[in-house]
Design a protein around this motif. Structure first.
Motif, mmCIF file in Angstrom:
data_model
loop_
_atom_site.group_PDB
_atom_site.id
_atom_site.type_symbol
_atom_site.label_atom_id
_atom_site.label_comp_id
_atom_site.label_asym_id
_atom_site.label_seq_id
_atom_site.Cartn_x
_atom_site.Cartn_y
_atom_site.Cartn_z
ATOM 1 N N MET A 9 -11.512 37.327 8.772
ATOM 2 C CA MET A 9 -10.889 37.203 7.454
ATOM 3 C C MET A 9 -11.927 36.804 6.409
ATOM 4 O O MET A 9 -12.733 35.910 6.631
ATOM 5 N N HIS A 10 -11.895 37.522 5.295
ATOM 6 C CA HIS A 10 -12.860 37.328 4.209
ATOM 7 C C HIS A 10 -12.166 36.542 3.082
ATOM 8 O O HIS A 10 -11.163 36.988 2.533
ATOM 9 N N ILE A 11 -12.718 35.361 2.762
ATOM 10 C CA ILE A 11 -12.125 34.470 1.762
ATOM 11 C C ILE A 11 -12.986 34.453 0.506
ATOM 12 O O ILE A 11 -14.196 34.226 0.598
ATOM 13 N N ALA A 12 -12.354 34.651 -0.654
ATOM 14 C CA ALA A 12 -13.058 34.488 -1.934
ATOM 15 C C ALA A 12 -12.547 33.242 -2.631
ATOM 16 O O ALA A 12 -11.337 32.967 -2.631
ATOM 17 N N ILE A 13 -13.480 32.483 -3.189
ATOM 18 C CA ILE A 13 -13.104 31.315 -3.991
ATOM 19 C C ILE A 13 -13.745 31.456 -5.368
ATOM 20 O O ILE A 13 -14.981 31.497 -5.485
ATOM 21 N N ILE A 14 -12.914 31.548 -6.393
ATOM 22 C CA ILE A 14 -13.407 31.614 -7.774
ATOM 23 C C ILE A 14 -13.254 30.212 -8.357
ATOM 24 O O ILE A 14 -12.156 29.661 -8.364
ATOM 25 N N GLY A 15 -14.356 29.668 -8.820
ATOM 26 C CA GLY A 15 -14.382 28.251 -9.196
ATOM 27 C C GLY A 15 -14.845 27.428 -7.999
ATOM 28 O O GLY A 15 -14.427 26.291 -7.798
ATOM 29 N N ALA A 16 -15.734 28.033 -7.201
ATOM 30 C CA ALA A 16 -16.142 27.447 -5.921
ATOM 31 C C ALA A 16 -17.036 26.226 -6.074
ATOM 32 O O ALA A 16 -17.191 25.448 -5.132
ATOM 33 N N ALA A 17 -17.645 26.047 -7.264
ATOM 34 C CA ALA A 17 -18.562 24.915 -7.449
ATOM 35 C C ALA A 17 -17.849 23.663 -7.941
ATOM 36 O O ALA A 17 -18.449 22.594 -8.013
ATOM 37 N N GLY A 18 -16.566 23.796 -8.263
ATOM 38 C CA GLY A 18 -15.811 22.640 -8.740
ATOM 39 C C GLY A 18 -15.387 21.729 -7.594
ATOM 40 O O GLY A 18 -15.576 22.049 -6.415
ATOM 41 N N MET A 19 -14.803 20.604 -7.945
ATOM 42 C CA MET A 19 -14.448 19.600 -6.935
ATOM 43 C C MET A 19 -13.449 20.164 -5.918
ATOM 44 O O MET A 19 -13.661 20.047 -4.707
ATOM 45 N N ILE A 20 -12.389 20.807 -6.401
ATOM 46 C CA ILE A 20 -11.384 21.344 -5.481
ATOM 47 C C ILE A 20 -11.965 22.536 -4.702
ATOM 48 O O ILE A 20 -11.715 22.684 -3.494
ATOM 49 N N GLY A 21 -12.748 23.361 -5.381
ATOM 50 C CA GLY A 21 -13.347 24.517 -4.727
ATOM 51 C C GLY A 21 -14.226 24.110 -3.553
ATOM 52 O O GLY A 21 -14.168 24.705 -2.465
ATOM 53 N N ARG A 22 -15.034 23.071 -3.747
ATOM 54 C CA ARG A 22 -15.924 22.612 -2.679
ATOM 55 C C ARG A 22 -15.123 22.023 -1.518
ATOM 56 O O ARG A 22 -15.388 22.306 -0.349
ATOM 57 N N LYS A 23 -14.115 21.221 -1.859
ATOM 58 C CA LYS A 23 -13.306 20.627 -0.792
ATOM 59 C C LYS A 23 -12.517 21.697 -0.028
ATOM 60 O O LYS A 23 -12.323 21.591 1.183
ATOM 61 N N LEU A 24 -12.061 22.717 -0.748
ATOM 62 C CA LEU A 24 -11.342 23.812 -0.092
ATOM 63 C C LEU A 24 -12.251 24.539 0.902
ATOM 64 O O LEU A 24 -11.854 24.802 2.053
ATOM 65 N N ALA A 25 -13.479 24.859 0.467
ATOM 66 C CA ALA A 25 -14.413 25.556 1.359
ATOM 67 C C ALA A 25 -14.727 24.706 2.586
ATOM 68 O O ALA A 25 -14.747 25.208 3.727
ATOM 69 N N GLU A 26 -14.952 23.412 2.365
ATOM 70 C CA GLU A 26 -15.236 22.500 3.495
ATOM 71 C C GLU A 26 -14.082 22.491 4.498
ATOM 72 O O GLU A 26 -14.286 22.551 5.706
ATOM 73 N N ARG A 27 -12.878 22.397 3.975
ATOM 74 C CA ARG A 27 -11.699 22.354 4.846
ATOM 75 C C ARG A 27 -11.555 23.673 5.626
ATOM 76 O O ARG A 27 -11.271 23.669 6.831
ATOM 77 N N LEU A 28 -11.770 24.800 4.934
ATOM 78 C CA LEU A 28 -11.647 26.100 5.602
ATOM 79 C C LEU A 28 -12.677 26.233 6.715
ATOM 80 O O LEU A 28 -12.378 26.737 7.809
ATOM 81 N N VAL A 29 -13.902 25.778 6.448
ATOM 82 C CA VAL A 29 -14.951 25.848 7.474
ATOM 83 C C VAL A 29 -14.594 24.917 8.643
ATOM 84 O O VAL A 29 -14.755 25.290 9.815
ATOM 85 N N ALA A 30 -14.074 23.736 8.336
ATOM 86 C CA ALA A 30 -13.684 22.802 9.401
ATOM 87 C C ALA A 30 -12.573 23.400 10.262
ATOM 88 O O ALA A 30 -12.578 23.277 11.490
ATOM 89 N N ASP A 31 -11.594 24.062 9.597
ATOM 90 C CA ASP A 31 -10.486 24.679 10.346
ATOM 91 C C ASP A 31 -10.963 25.910 11.124
ATOM 92 O O ASP A 31 -10.415 26.232 12.176
ATOM 93 N N GLY A 32 -11.938 26.643 10.562
ATOM 94 C CA GLY A 32 -12.444 27.860 11.207
ATOM 95 C C GLY A 32 -11.525 29.057 11.022
ATOM 96 O O GLY A 32 -11.927 30.181 11.268
ATOM 97 N N ARG A 33 -10.289 28.794 10.619
ATOM 98 C CA ARG A 33 -9.313 29.884 10.474
ATOM 99 C C ARG A 33 -8.374 29.565 9.318
ATOM 100 O O ARG A 33 -8.282 28.430 8.858
ATOM 101 N N LEU A 34 -7.704 30.619 8.881
ATOM 102 C CA LEU A 34 -6.665 30.460 7.870
ATOM 103 C C LEU A 34 -5.422 31.099 8.468
ATOM 104 O O LEU A 34 -5.424 32.306 8.751
ATOM 105 N N GLY A 35 -4.379 30.275 8.682
ATOM 106 C CA GLY A 35 -3.237 30.771 9.442
ATOM 107 C C GLY A 35 -3.707 31.097 10.848
ATOM 108 O O GLY A 35 -4.359 30.269 11.492
ATOM 109 N N HIS A 36 -3.455 32.321 11.287
ATOM 110 C CA HIS A 36 -3.857 32.697 12.643
ATOM 111 C C HIS A 36 -5.169 33.461 12.674
ATOM 112 O O HIS A 36 -5.599 33.921 13.728
ATOM 113 N N GLN A 37 -5.812 33.611 11.511
ATOM 114 C CA GLN A 37 -6.978 34.495 11.478
ATOM 115 C C GLN A 37 -8.281 33.743 11.313
ATOM 116 O O GLN A 37 -8.402 32.843 10.477
#
Lengths: 330, 330
Positions: free
Chosen positions: B1-29
């Motif tokens: 699964m390919h994830i795009a984050i627009i506003g990735a350098a902001g506080m929420i954007g960075r935390k979102l990317a960190e969480r996604l990497v920690a989870d390794g998946r989004l939903g079942h993918q």
């Protein structure tokens, strides 16, 4: 006072110009000049002695608004729109005219505002800004969740109008028109056309087609009252309105069955017998998403008035379109 | 699964990317690829093994969205915005980025949809879409009447997102974020900054300035829950959501006085004594127009969850930003 009407060749635009010429003034000010804009050149209103600049132009061309605003009209009635069915069929055209076109107009005024120009802008929005599920009487603080691109474009323009007004670029007011009924003229292909047609045609002894069930409830106002809303909106004290500049207008909430009974009271069983029931699932499904009625408490408190009954709407049609009486029955 | 984050350098954007990497998946993918976009180049999230395309670009340039969509991300988180104060100070820039930029993104997807592309689009809207007077608990069907250009731009983008979703161009969901509190980092100049500052600074033994009265009630959520909303919004079944795609999120409704008492419970009187009262009429006036709280019934029924108390919001901050415990008192 210099009045601009955008969408001047349409039914409401023509009636508005006629009424303004008949009144001779708007509020306390004499009308001295008209600028008319539409995609086809609008006729100058009969009986007006002052200058009339009528232009055929497309609002989606920024030059059209720029030229209009160059002449610094004091009041701008913006009635122009790609109608619902066409905005749904042609996505690009709907957004280009209804959203971008309106924004070009608002921005042309904004750019002119730096020299102190601050016109009144009366914009016709629509009850299509609301989409099902809806309460029978939609309150003034209900959210706009349109289910058409047309309704979306109108809701967006309401937001722009309130923000541009708040920023001081112009004095904006958005008038959410009920379905205007009885529309004069021939039957047309609009999905809402039957609301007018089932009364208009029988009144002159012609057949009409009813594509939906009798239980469908909808929100109506006469063309005369619609024009009255626009004129009241052009003169009202906006300090009373406050920053929420989109107003749901008063109207008459009736079912199709109640429309038919009103027709019976005014024109008898023979007229009612001319209504042919031809169910159309597509139209039924669309109409089920439409607004059944409004509280319109804010607009009523601000002095906007409409008919109280559908009988009255029929009488207005007979007065304004049929010379005051029904054709003698054969 | 390919994830795009627009506003990735902001506080929420960075935390979102960190969480996604920690989870390794989004939903079942499994997450296999990131595209990051911001006005400054966002850092690749630590620990991610797959390809990361991070670009510095401005959303108000249509080419930025076109390039992003060319890579056909499966999920697009759109968090980028000119913030409220700047959108108010610079009218053109606010509309250019927050409205036009978002529309360029939506239109880039729409144009790509002709080949069957239909990504999930999770858009961060805001409680700034609401403007006073407001009830203490704003219901889900309350109208959006913003009192800032930022709020207007967000409300317009909500309408576009619902319409583009209805037309089938993408699977959109707009998440109306509460004020994110406690924001990590240094005090900033945002009018809302004190909501975080009056807790964040005293927790580490530093002074903080409180510019408003204790009675001000507002709506808060932790950064952790805000990221949770976005992830839930990216995986939720949209058939359950229906056509009304803007959701007010759950949160904690507290007065400033209640925030201070929560701080006292967690960190004692010494921490509270570090709050300096410096009334600021401009900030007080702004904050008086802000949302005091929401019902958030729809979002709650759809499984979005937040903290229940402000004490809990403080504990989340201590866990996520201060290593799990307060610095030892001097």
């Amino acid at each position: 006072m210099h009045i601009a009407i955008i969408g001047a060749a349409g039914m409401i635009g023509r009636k508005l110009a006629e009424r303004l010429v008949a009144d001779g003034r708007l509020g306390h000010q004499e009308i001295t000049q008209f600028s008319l804009l539409d995609v086809i050149q609008a006729q100058a209103p009969a009986g007006f002695k002052g200058p009339v600049d009528s232009r055929a132009a497309d609002l989606s061309d920024p030059a059209a608004s720029a030229a209009l605003i160059d002449a610094r009209p004091d009041v701008i009635f913006h009635l122009a729109a790609i109608v619902s069915g066409e905005a749904e069929a042609d996505f690009d055209k709907g957004y280009r005219v209804n959203l971008d076109g309106t924004r070009y107009l608002f921005d042309a005024i904004r750019l002119a505002s730096t020299d102190g120009y601050k016109p009144r802008v009366v914009f016709t929005s629509s009850i299509a800004t609301f989409g099902a599920p809806l309460p029978d009487r939609i309150p003034d603080d209900f959210h706009t969740t349109p289910l058409t691109s047309y309704g979306t474009q109108k809701a967006i323009c309401e937001l722009l109008l309130s923000d541009y007004s708040r920023r001081g670029f112009f004095e904006g007011l958005a008038i959410r028109l009920p379905t205007v009924c009885i529309r004069p003229g021939k039957p047309n292909l609009a999905a809402s056309g039957f609301f007018s047609s089932i009364v208009r045609e029988p009144l002159i002894g012609q057949d009409a087609v009813l594509p939906v069930t009798d239980g469908v409830r909808h929100w109506h106002v006469s063309p005369r009252s619609a024009v009255g809303f626009l004129i009241h909106g052009a003169t009202i004290d906006l300090a009373q309105v406050g920053p929420r500049r989109a107003l749901s207008m008063p109207g008459v909430s009736v079912t199709v069955g109640e429309q038919i009974e009103a027709l019976r009271r005014v024109a008898g069983d023979k007229a009612v017998a001319l209504i042919k029931r031809v169910p159309n699932e597509d139209i039924q499904r669309m109409v089920n998403n439409w607004a059944p009625g409004f509280n319109a408490e804010r607009a009523t408190a601000l002095g906007f008035t409409a008919e109280q009954t559908f009988d009255e709407i029929i009488r207005v049609h007979i007065e304004d379109e049929l010379g005051g009486s029904l054709p003698v029955a054969s």
